[in-house]
Design an enzyme around this catalytic site. Structure first.
Site, short mmCIF file in Angstrom:
data_model
loop_
_atom_site.label_atom_id
_atom_site.label_comp_id
_atom_site.label_asym_id
_atom_site.label_seq_id
_atom_site.Cartn_x
_atom_site.Cartn_y
_atom_site.Cartn_z
N ASP A 259 -10.13 -5.62 -3.32
CA ASP A 259 -9.54 -4.58 -2.48
C ASP A 259 -10.42 -3.34 -2.59
O ASP A 259 -10.60 -2.81 -3.69
CB ASP A 259 -8.12 -4.29 -3.00
CG ASP A 259 -7.34 -3.33 -2.14
OD1 ASP A 259 -7.95 -2.41 -1.57
OD2 ASP A 259 -6.11 -3.50 -2.05
N HIS B 73 -7.34 -6.07 0.88
CA HIS B 73 -6.16 -5.23 1.11
C HIS B 73 -5.36 -5.66 2.35
O HIS B 73 -4.43 -4.99 2.74
CB HIS B 73 -6.62 -3.76 1.27
CG HIS B 73 -5.55 -2.73 1.11
ND1 HIS B 73 -4.92 -2.49 -0.09
CD2 HIS B 73 -4.97 -1.87 2.00
CE1 HIS B 73 -4.02 -1.51 0.06
NE2 HIS B 73 -4.04 -1.13 1.31
N SER C 292 0.83 -1.20 0.00
CA SER C 292 0.00 0.00 0.00
C SER C 292 0.87 1.27 0.00
O SER C 292 1.65 1.48 -0.94
CB SER C 292 -0.97 -0.04 1.19
OG SER C 292 -2.00 0.88 1.01
#
Length: 284
Positions: free
Chosen positions: A229, A262, A152
């Site tokens: 996600d 995620h 991320s």
């Protein structure tokens, strides 16, 4: 102020050791923690290549060590894992903890230019201070053989740091990276506050912008992205990075993984592929 690292915890895992260290960082002006996973060693003179992991928003140096399971592959491949924190801590800058996506736990791996956030220099910490610290204090690490990956915000950090320092890292990979931050809300908020209003300054920390400039990439860039996600469509934008790579023939393997989100469940599922990807580049 002790700039030399002090060991604060140790746990054996897969024959190697997770060790946590504390040190004073002159770059950030505060005390910082980081983890190293040392694989099992066959001889005292053996030196391990290093693989830096950069974590995402809200994380510390602990999340990856506790949740990813990367130590299994790192142990069998003989690669040391280096896991820094995600921002300076304890500076008590006004507003530093007001939101989860800016300030503490959200350093974005850049060097802030705005006076209020002048200590937020995670780029220099990761690229300059930490490798020097490791080289000077851990003879069992070969810091000249290094690779980098992350998740991320940390995927953004890994990609941008790699592209700007192709001489320092053998390979890069990422899980669900913020691939085009100048075009997403997280990036907009962080870059405006850390770097000011000049958009040209933002592009220096955007992988999609950088890849056309620093395109002498030899090792394939590996990215895994969960298709479920919730941040995929508006925050991560991997397709923008993919387009930029395709235009200039930069080798990219972008794998869209159906059903994955995620989280660290997603990271743990594919972590072995990433560690092996780097081990191959590091051991050439």
């Amino acid at each position: 102020m002790e700039t030399k690292p002090t060991e604060i915890s140790i746990s054996k895992m897969f024959g190697g050791y997770n060790k946590r260290y504390k040190h004073y960082s002159p770059t950030l002006g505060c005390s910082m923690n980081f983890h190293i996973f040392f694989p099992p060693s066959s001889s005292p003179s053996h030196k391990f290549p290093v693989l830096y992991w950069l974590s995402g928003l809200t994380c510390t140096d602990e999340n990856f060590i506790a949740k990813s399971g990367a130590q299994r592959a790192a142990s069998s491949e003989g690669v040391a894992l280096i896991v820094p924190d995600t921002s300076p801590r304890g500076l008590n800058v006004e507003g530093e903890s007001d939101s989860w996506d800016f300030g503490v736990g959200a350093g974005f791996y850049l060097n802030a230019t705005q006076e209020k956030w002048k200590n937020w220099k995670m780029y220099d910490y990761v690229v300059k201070e930490l490798p020097t610290l490791l080289h000077e204090n851990f003879p069992e690490l070969d810091t000249s053989r290094a690779s980098i990956f992350g998740h991320s915000m940390g995927g953004h950090g890994a990609l941008t740091i790699y592209l700007k320092n192709l001489d320092k890292y053998k390979s890069v990979s990422a899980f669900a990276p913020i691939a085009n931050p100048i075009n997403c809300p997280w990036g907009l908020k962080a870059f405006t506050n850390y770097l000011g209003e000049n958009k040209a300054d933002w592009e220096e920390y955007d992988a999609t912008c950088l890849v056309s400039k620093y395109n002498n990439v030899s090792a394939t860039i590996l990215i895994d992205q969960g298709e479920d996600d919730k941040f995929l469509k508006d925050q991560l934008l991997p397709q923008k990075f993919e387009e930029a790579c395709r235009k200039i023939n930069v080798p990219l393997l972008l794998r869209l993984q159906p059903g994955y989100d995620h989280s660290y469940f997603f990271i743990a599922t594919f972590i072995d592929d990433h560690v092996r990807h780097h081990a191959q580049a590091l051991n050439l």
